[in-house]
Design a protein around this motif. Sequence first.
Motif, PDB file in Angstrom:
ATOM      1  N   UNK A 187       0.837  -1.200   0.000  1.00  2.00           N
ATOM      2  CA  UNK A 187       0.000   0.000   0.000  1.00  2.00           C
ATOM      3  C   UNK A 187       0.867   1.243   0.000  1.00  2.00           C
ATOM      4  N   UNK A 188       0.539   2.218  -0.830  1.00  2.00           N
ATOM      5  CA  UNK A 188       1.244   3.487  -0.838  1.00  2.00           C
ATOM      6  C   UNK A 188       0.479   4.487  -0.002  1.00  2.00           C
ATOM      7  N   UNK A 189       1.069   5.654   0.224  1.00  3.42           N
ATOM      8  CA  UNK A 189       0.389   6.705   0.972  1.00  3.42           C
ATOM      9  C   UNK A 189       0.001   7.863   0.060  1.00  3.42           C
ATOM     10  N   UNK A 190      -0.160   7.590  -1.221  1.00  2.00           N
ATOM     11  CA  UNK A 190      -0.442   8.642  -2.193  1.00  2.00           C
ATOM     12  C   UNK A 190      -1.709   9.418  -1.844  1.00  2.00           C
ATOM     13  N   UNK A 191      -2.769   8.728  -1.470  1.00  2.00           N
ATOM     14  CA  UNK A 191      -4.016   9.424  -1.173  1.00  2.00           C
ATOM     15  C   UNK A 191      -3.850  10.368   0.010  1.00  2.00           C
ATOM     16  N   UNK A 192      -3.206   9.894   1.066  1.00  2.00           N
ATOM     17  CA  UNK A 192      -3.001  10.743   2.244  1.00  2.00           C
ATOM     18  C   UNK A 192      -2.128  11.936   1.905  1.00  2.00           C
ATOM     19  N   UNK A 193      -1.098  11.718   1.101  1.00  3.95           N
ATOM     20  CA  UNK A 193      -0.219  12.817   0.688  1.00  3.95           C
ATOM     21  C   UNK A 193      -1.000  13.872  -0.085  1.00  3.95           C
ATOM     22  N   UNK A 194      -1.822  13.439  -1.024  1.00  2.28           N
ATOM     23  CA  UNK A 194      -2.628  14.379  -1.803  1.00  2.28           C
ATOM     24  C   UNK A 194      -3.615  15.125  -0.912  1.00  2.28           C
ATOM     25  N   UNK A 195      -4.227  14.408   0.004  1.00  3.54           N
ATOM     26  CA  UNK A 195      -5.210  15.004   0.893  1.00  3.54           C
ATOM     27  C   UNK A 195      -4.582  16.097   1.753  1.00  3.54           C
ATOM     28  N   UNK A 196      -3.356  15.861   2.170  1.00  2.57           N
ATOM     29  CA  UNK A 196      -2.680  16.822   3.044  1.00  2.57           C
ATOM     30  C   UNK A 196      -2.046  17.982   2.291  1.00  2.57           C
ATOM     31  N   UNK A 197      -1.761  17.792   1.008  1.00  2.00           N
ATOM     32  CA  UNK A 197      -0.989  18.801   0.282  1.00  2.00           C
ATOM     33  C   UNK A 197      -1.813  19.674  -0.650  1.00  2.00           C
ATOM     34  N   UNK A 198      -3.031  19.284  -0.977  1.00  2.00           N
ATOM     35  CA  UNK A 198      -3.828  20.039  -1.938  1.00  2.00           C
ATOM     36  C   UNK A 198      -5.033  20.697  -1.264  1.00  2.00           C
ATOM     37  N   UNK A 199      -5.406  21.857  -1.786  1.00  2.00           N
ATOM     38  CA  UNK A 199      -6.569  22.574  -1.279  1.00  2.00           C
ATOM     39  C   UNK A 199      -7.850  21.788  -1.523  1.00  2.00           C
ATOM     40  N   UNK A 200      -7.969  21.204  -2.694  1.00  2.02           N
ATOM     41  CA  UNK A 200      -9.117  20.366  -3.040  1.00  2.02           C
ATOM     42  C   UNK A 200      -8.662  19.307  -4.023  1.00  2.02           C
ATOM     43  N   UNK A 201      -9.252  18.128  -3.914  1.00  2.00           N
ATOM     44  CA  UNK A 201      -8.920  17.031  -4.822  1.00  2.00           C
ATOM     45  C   UNK A 201     -10.060  16.819  -5.803  1.00  2.00           C
ATOM     46  N   UNK A 202      -9.717  16.610  -7.067  1.00  2.00           N
ATOM     47  CA  UNK A 202     -10.713  16.249  -8.059  1.00  2.00           C
ATOM     48  C   UNK A 202     -10.756  14.742  -8.173  1.00  2.00           C
ATOM     49  N   UNK A 203     -11.911  14.164  -7.879  1.00  2.00           N
ATOM     50  CA  UNK A 203     -12.108  12.725  -8.037  1.00  2.00           C
ATOM     51  C   UNK A 203     -12.538  12.437  -9.468  1.00  2.00           C
ATOM     52  N   UNK A 204     -13.017  11.233  -9.709  1.00  2.00           N
ATOM     53  CA  UNK A 204     -13.390  10.839 -11.069  1.00  2.00           C
ATOM     54  C   UNK A 204     -14.869  11.076 -11.315  1.00  2.00           C
ATOM     55  N   UNK A 205     -15.367  10.524 -12.428  1.00  2.00           N
ATOM     56  CA  UNK A 205     -16.765  10.663 -12.780  1.00  2.00           C
ATOM     57  C   UNK A 205     -17.487   9.335 -12.705  1.00  2.00           C
ATOM     58  N   UNK A 206     -18.369   9.109 -13.662  1.00  2.00           N
ATOM     59  CA  UNK A 206     -19.180   7.900 -13.657  1.00  2.00           C
ATOM     60  C   UNK A 206     -18.372   6.683 -14.112  1.00  2.00           C
ATOM     61  N   UNK A 207     -18.731   5.535 -13.576  1.00  2.00           N
ATOM     62  CA  UNK A 207     -18.214   4.265 -14.083  1.00  2.00           C
ATOM     63  C   UNK A 207     -19.202   3.661 -15.073  1.00  2.00           C
ATOM     64  N   UNK A 208     -20.426   3.424 -14.626  1.00  2.00           N
ATOM     65  CA  UNK A 208     -21.411   2.771 -15.480  1.00  2.00           C
ATOM     66  C   UNK A 208     -21.698   3.514 -16.763  1.00  2.00           C
ATOM     67  N   UNK A 209     -21.902   4.827 -16.678  1.00  2.00           N
ATOM     68  CA  UNK A 209     -22.217   5.622 -17.873  1.00  2.00           C
ATOM     69  C   UNK A 209     -21.129   5.485 -18.917  1.00  2.00           C
ATOM     70  N   UNK A 210     -19.886   5.581 -18.481  1.00  2.00           N
ATOM     71  CA  UNK A 210     -18.769   5.471 -19.416  1.00  2.00           C
ATOM     72  C   UNK A 210     -18.657   4.066 -19.994  1.00  2.00           C
ATOM     73  N   UNK A 211     -18.880   3.050 -19.170  1.00  2.00           N
ATOM     74  CA  UNK A 211     -18.773   1.677 -19.668  1.00  2.00           C
ATOM     75  C   UNK A 211     -19.902   1.338 -20.635  1.00  2.00           C
ATOM     76  N   UNK A 212     -21.095   1.873 -20.388  1.00  2.00           N
ATOM     77  CA  UNK A 212     -22.186   1.660 -21.346  1.00  2.00           C
ATOM     78  C   UNK A 212     -21.823   2.252 -22.699  1.00  2.00           C
ATOM     79  N   UNK A 213     -21.147   3.388 -22.676  1.00  2.00           N
ATOM     80  CA  UNK A 213     -20.695   4.002 -23.935  1.00  2.00           C
ATOM     81  C   UNK A 213     -19.623   3.172 -24.631  1.00  2.00           C
TER      82      UNK A 213
END
Length: 340
Positions: A1-27
């Motif tokens: 396991x890496x600590x990438x998520x914790x590092x990003x959480x502590x270092x950035x003002x806001x994090x951009x997550x992803x979008x839809x899974x199902x919608x994209x896969x249907x496409x």
Amino acid sequence: MTNTFITLLESKDALLADGATGTNLFNMGLQSGDAPELWNVDEPKKIEALYQGSVDAGSDLFLTNTFGGTAARLKLHDAQRRVRELNMAGAELGRNVADRAERKIAVAGSVGPTGEIMEPVGELSHALAVEMFHEQAEALKEGGVDVLWLETISAPEEFRAAAEAFKLADMPWCGTMSFDTAGRTMMGVTSADMAKLVEDFDPAPLAYGANCGTGASDILRTVLGFAAQGTTRPIISKGNAGIPKYVDGHIHYDGTPELMGEYAAMARDCGAKIIGGCCGTMPEHLRAMREALDTRSRGDAPTLDQIVSVLGPFSSDSDGTGDDASAGGERRRGRGRRRA
């Protein structure tokens, strides 16, 4: 396991997550009724393309294609004995995409509801729910995710079972519920209830919040509800790209990239630290959200009237808490045309 998520959480003002899974896969060709998780083995290039689309659009993290990865959900497709295989594959594909990126990208192991009702209302016992969530968590951990990501939960009992399982797997985690019933989850949980619930766990989630539900306006009202509790824990907002409409035989979400850019900036002002999209959110929406977060200055928390004027009306008159002043501003009835 890496600590990438914790590092990003502590270092950035806001994090951009992803979008839809199902919608994209249907496409990409997934058929209604098929299990997306099977594609982790049968169509790995398409799953990598799904992940890569989020990275290319500017996301700091993405969720694995493992939402229905418990034995209970996979049993619907006679794949209940493939939990380890399918979850590991989804995680490993994500790890490969993240490790190839030129910037830090976190991989979040998606864990959705079992689809069953827990005791005493239903028949699923706490012990069996913990066992199923633990099995999935261990597979995602083995596949290399940075953090476990519980999502679209309605019942506090199921949330507790997952939290216990994640502790057994010794993994950091985040958790979201879906507030899609007049400001409450289907099982009656309010934003205030959830803000209190997450503090009962050891370890508590690294972040918590809301996903899916109804449109962008409603989820921001819920985020304001979290913030009103005085929480210091990072808040997650992953709202749908508008409202689903049936057009020419297909479900279409009416939220434009411009609307989702407005949503992202307002979500940050409402108090969200991790901001993404859910159903209907495509890479073009994420690009607009990335630009909004990068170019707009942080502002004061919007009133409910301001949310309505920018994102459109609420789907219900109440946020479910019974306190019309708790989220700030005068409550606006959910009538009129959505601005998209």
